[in-house]
Scaffold this active site. Structure first.
Site, mmCIF file in Angstrom:
data_model
loop_
_atom_site.group_PDB
_atom_site.id
_atom_site.type_symbol
_atom_site.label_atom_id
_atom_site.label_comp_id
_atom_site.label_asym_id
_atom_site.label_seq_id
_atom_site.Cartn_x
_atom_site.Cartn_y
_atom_site.Cartn_z
ATOM 1 N N GLU A 44 0.885 -1.177 0.000
ATOM 2 C CA GLU A 44 0.000 0.000 0.000
ATOM 3 C C GLU A 44 0.916 1.217 0.000
ATOM 4 O O GLU A 44 1.585 1.488 0.999
ATOM 5 C CB GLU A 44 -0.911 -0.072 1.233
ATOM 6 C CG GLU A 44 -2.178 0.717 1.048
ATOM 7 C CD GLU A 44 -1.990 2.134 1.500
ATOM 8 O OE1 GLU A 44 -1.484 2.937 0.684
ATOM 9 O OE2 GLU A 44 -2.343 2.430 2.656
ATOM 10 N N CYS A 47 -1.950 8.386 3.160
ATOM 11 C CA CYS A 47 -1.850 7.766 1.834
ATOM 12 C C CYS A 47 -3.019 8.164 0.941
ATOM 13 O O CYS A 47 -2.870 8.270 -0.262
ATOM 14 C CB CYS A 47 -1.771 6.252 1.979
ATOM 15 S SG CYS A 47 -3.056 5.546 2.996
ATOM 16 N N GLU A 72 3.641 12.590 -5.212
ATOM 17 C CA GLU A 72 3.083 12.616 -3.864
ATOM 18 C C GLU A 72 3.983 13.458 -2.958
ATOM 19 O O GLU A 72 5.187 13.243 -2.901
ATOM 20 C CB GLU A 72 3.006 11.184 -3.313
ATOM 21 C CG GLU A 72 2.364 11.124 -1.938
ATOM 22 C CD GLU A 72 2.240 9.698 -1.415
ATOM 23 O OE1 GLU A 72 3.208 8.938 -1.546
ATOM 24 O OE2 GLU A 72 1.185 9.377 -0.855
HETATM 25 P P1 NDP Z 1 9.333 4.414 3.921
HETATM 26 O O1 NDP Z 1 8.777 3.691 2.782
HETATM 27 O O2 NDP Z 1 10.810 4.544 4.008
HETATM 28 O O3 NDP Z 1 8.858 3.776 5.299
HETATM 29 C C1 NDP Z 1 7.876 2.783 5.447
HETATM 30 C C2 NDP Z 1 8.416 1.608 6.256
HETATM 31 O O4 NDP Z 1 9.352 0.880 5.457
HETATM 32 C C3 NDP Z 1 9.176 2.028 7.513
HETATM 33 O O5 NDP Z 1 8.951 1.094 8.546
HETATM 34 C C4 NDP Z 1 10.602 1.958 7.033
HETATM 35 O O6 NDP Z 1 11.535 1.852 8.082
HETATM 36 C C5 NDP Z 1 10.558 0.700 6.189
HETATM 37 N N1 NDP Z 1 11.674 0.539 5.259
HETATM 38 C C6 NDP Z 1 12.473 1.474 4.719
HETATM 39 N N2 NDP Z 1 13.383 0.898 3.901
HETATM 40 C C7 NDP Z 1 13.148 -0.435 3.926
HETATM 41 C C8 NDP Z 1 13.750 -1.556 3.300
HETATM 42 N N3 NDP Z 1 14.802 -1.433 2.490
HETATM 43 N N4 NDP Z 1 13.250 -2.780 3.543
HETATM 44 C C9 NDP Z 1 12.191 -2.932 4.365
HETATM 45 N N5 NDP Z 1 11.599 -1.902 5.016
HETATM 46 C C10 NDP Z 1 12.054 -0.670 4.788
HETATM 47 O O7 NDP Z 1 8.664 5.819 4.003
HETATM 48 P P2 NDP Z 1 9.393 7.207 4.292
HETATM 49 O O8 NDP Z 1 9.295 7.464 5.707
HETATM 50 O O9 NDP Z 1 10.773 7.272 3.717
HETATM 51 O O10 NDP Z 1 8.486 8.138 3.439
HETATM 52 C C11 NDP Z 1 8.762 8.309 2.060
HETATM 53 C C12 NDP Z 1 7.514 8.596 1.316
HETATM 54 O O11 NDP Z 1 6.695 7.436 1.316
HETATM 55 C C13 NDP Z 1 6.637 9.675 1.922
HETATM 56 O O12 NDP Z 1 7.039 10.940 1.594
HETATM 57 C C14 NDP Z 1 5.318 9.295 1.349
HETATM 58 O O13 NDP Z 1 5.235 9.803 0.049
HETATM 59 C C15 NDP Z 1 5.359 7.793 1.314
HETATM 60 N N6 NDP Z 1 4.693 7.177 2.479
HETATM 61 C C16 NDP Z 1 3.512 6.574 2.271
HETATM 62 C C17 NDP Z 1 2.825 6.048 3.332
HETATM 63 C C18 NDP Z 1 1.493 5.418 3.137
HETATM 64 O O14 NDP Z 1 0.685 5.443 4.055
HETATM 65 N N7 NDP Z 1 1.225 4.790 1.995
HETATM 66 C C19 NDP Z 1 3.347 6.104 4.688
HETATM 67 C C20 NDP Z 1 4.643 6.699 4.794
HETATM 68 C C21 NDP Z 1 5.262 7.212 3.712
HETATM 69 P P3 NDP Z 1 12.246 3.183 8.631
HETATM 70 O O15 NDP Z 1 11.192 4.219 8.820
HETATM 71 O O16 NDP Z 1 12.817 2.758 9.893
HETATM 72 O O17 NDP Z 1 13.241 3.555 7.571
#
Ligand code: NDP
Length: 492
Positions: free
Chosen positions: A252, A286, A384
């Protein structure tokens, strides 16, 4: 002020990282660290996954009936209801979300557990209408094994509930990795899981960074499914990892959702819907309705009313009930928003309101921002932002509204505002997105699937189908013939 110290939940025990390393979490309203969490690495991930795997195979979990799992989930829902204020306050401190928003989310949270508790003993295989007279066959739905839940910072409890409720109902075990920016409430949820009576290892919560923790978890050979919510870049890593362990995925990934206002809409209602769509959660959602498409003949009236309401939004301490918009969850997110607004202005957008940090002594606050754009190809209209930034574009007629709505790589949600039922249905049919709201925005229910088209990801959470995604089918063949099985090498 001394920092609160949290430990991880592995195999029913509260433990530090094996390396002893920790990291700090910041309160976005004060920019100050408020808590430390264990920094999990590959070793801790392996411990947690092994625990979940052992529990999955253990009599204590594998022999539970679906009805018993339903009872455990109902008890967990009740415990969440008993701890509403505490969970809501904790999440608000950790990610800066308004207390009024976290309270509303946590008050609804038990419903996800009750809903999937009800489905636990209604998830069934079927008998097959075979074309073979001497055979009887049926299917059984069985759990997958260890599920990895990768949770972002914007709504940790809600995004976890919609994963673990169906996962546990179906008989799986879980390892959760919250975002490094908002880990506290998942650990608290872990405590309630244990209190509800789930066996040790049924739910493990490990805290750490995407690298190494999230990466090690999603490529672990014992993980059978990854339920991921987050950004596209991290999703690509998870997809690549699934090429190693063949884990099923649900992704998602957010969107750039159109919120379409036709001239026959109830304008005040649509203004409220637009505000809820983009300024709730400071746009860090999201399903944000970040792309406002407004019919030409009401464009000026609508944008004026929206601007007036945006300028009245009370920005401040998320812990205060009167606050209407809180901070960005991280400094990086604040800087991302600033970068996008700069790009918009360079590309010729007109800044109607906002466009700057809020004037507060501390905290990662940004003002509600409205950008009038003329080209749908502008960066801010296509990408986004994940902040309180609405782009507004006029359209002439239904055909243009539909073309603009679908001119996106994403496809998570859409809003339609009109009093004309036939028009609404034509738009619903034409829009390519996983959710369409008509004369409302952001409505959520445990019974209603959530998920996207295109680059918004794949798989659906919530709704009765979601539980099947946490199962696999076993097909059973029974020979009912009275004859012994013939020697396959003797031709008759
Ligand atoms: P991320 O995609 O980095 O974070 C989501 C989760 O994935 C966190 O728990 C993160 O850990 C984890 N993660 C990061 N890298 C990896 C990896 N290589 N393997 C497995 N898990 C991983 O979101 P960001 O915080 O960087 O946000 C970036 C953008 O994503 C935002 O600006 C927004 O556009 C979008 N976003 C969308 C969301 C939604 O609800 N669909 C929610 C959040 C962000 P950690 O945080 O510890 O790095």
């Amino acid at each position: 002020m001394a920092l609160e110290k949290f430990q991880m939940l592995i195999d029913g025990q509260w433990v530090p990282a094996q390396s002893g390393k920790t990291f700090d979490s910041y309160n976005p309203a004060t920019e100050q660290p408020w808590a430390t969490f264990p920094f999990a690495d590959e070793q801790d991930v392996d411990r947690a996954v092994q625990s979940a795997h052992n529990t999955f195979l253990s009599a204590a979990w594998a022999l539970t009936t679906a009805a018993q799992r339903g009872k455990l989930l109902r008890r967990l829902g009740d415990l969440i209801a008993d701890n509403t204020s505490q969970l809501a306050e904790l999440e608000s401190r950790d990610n800066g979300k308004l207390i009024r928003e976290t309270l509303a989310q946590v008050r609804y949270l038990p419903e996800f557990f009750y809903y999937f508790a009800g489905l636990a003993d209604k998830t069934e295989g079927e008998t097959l209408a075979l074309d073979k007279p001497d055979m009887f066959a049926y299917t059984v739905r069985e759990p997958l094994g260890v599920i990895a839940g990768i949770i972002p910072w914007n709504s940790p409890l809600y995004l976890t509930a919609i994963k673990i409720a169906p996962a546990l109902a179906a008989g799986n075990t879980v390892v959760l990795k919250p975002s490094e920016h908002a880990s506290a409430t998942l650990l608290e949820l872990g405590r309630l899981v244990m209190e509800a009576g789930f066996p040790a290892g049924a739910v493990n919560v490990i805290t750490g960074y995407g690298l190494p923790c999230g990466d090690a978890l999603t490529r672990h050979p014992l993980v059978r499914k990854v339920a991921f919510t987050g950004g596209g870049e991290s999703a690509r890593h998870v997809i690549r990892n699934s090429a190693e362990n063949y884990a099923k995925l649900s992704l998602e990934l957010g969107g750039k959702s159109p919120n379409i206002i036709f001239s026959d809409a109830d304008i005040d209602s649509a203004v409220n819907g637009a505000v809820a769509g983009i300024f709730a959660a400071a746009g860090q959602s999201c399903v944000s309705g970040s792309r406002l498409l407004v019919q030409q003949d009401i464009y000026d009236e609508f944008v004026s009313k929206l601007t007036a309401r945006a300028e009245r939004i009370v920005i401040g301490d998320p812990a205060q009930p009167e606050t209407e918009m809180g901070p960005m969850a991280t400094k990086a997110q604040l800087e991302t928003v600033e970068k996008y607004v700069d790009i918009a202005l360079t590309e010729g957008a007109r800044l109607r309101t906002g466009g700057k940090r809020a004037d507060l002594a501390a905290g990662w606050y940004y003002t509600p921002t409205i950008l009038e754009c003329t080209r749908h190809s502008d960066t801010v209209v296509q990408e986004e932002i994940f902040g309180p930034v609405a782009t507004v574009i006029p359209f002439a007629d239904e055909a243009e509204a539909l073309a603009l709505a679908n001119d996106t790589q994403y496809g998570l949600a859409a809003g339609i505002w009109t009093q004309n039922l036939a028009k609404a249905h034509r738009m619903i049919k034409g829009i390519r997105s996983g959710i369409v709201w008509v004369n409302t925005y952001r409505a959520v229910s445990a019974a209603a699937p959530i998920g996207g088209y295109g680059q918004s990801g794949y798989g659906r959470e919530c709704g009765s189908d979601a539980i099947n995604d946490f199962t696999q089918l076993k097909t059973v063949w029974i020979n009912t013939s009275s004859e012994p099985m013939a020697d396959p090498f003797i031709m008759r």
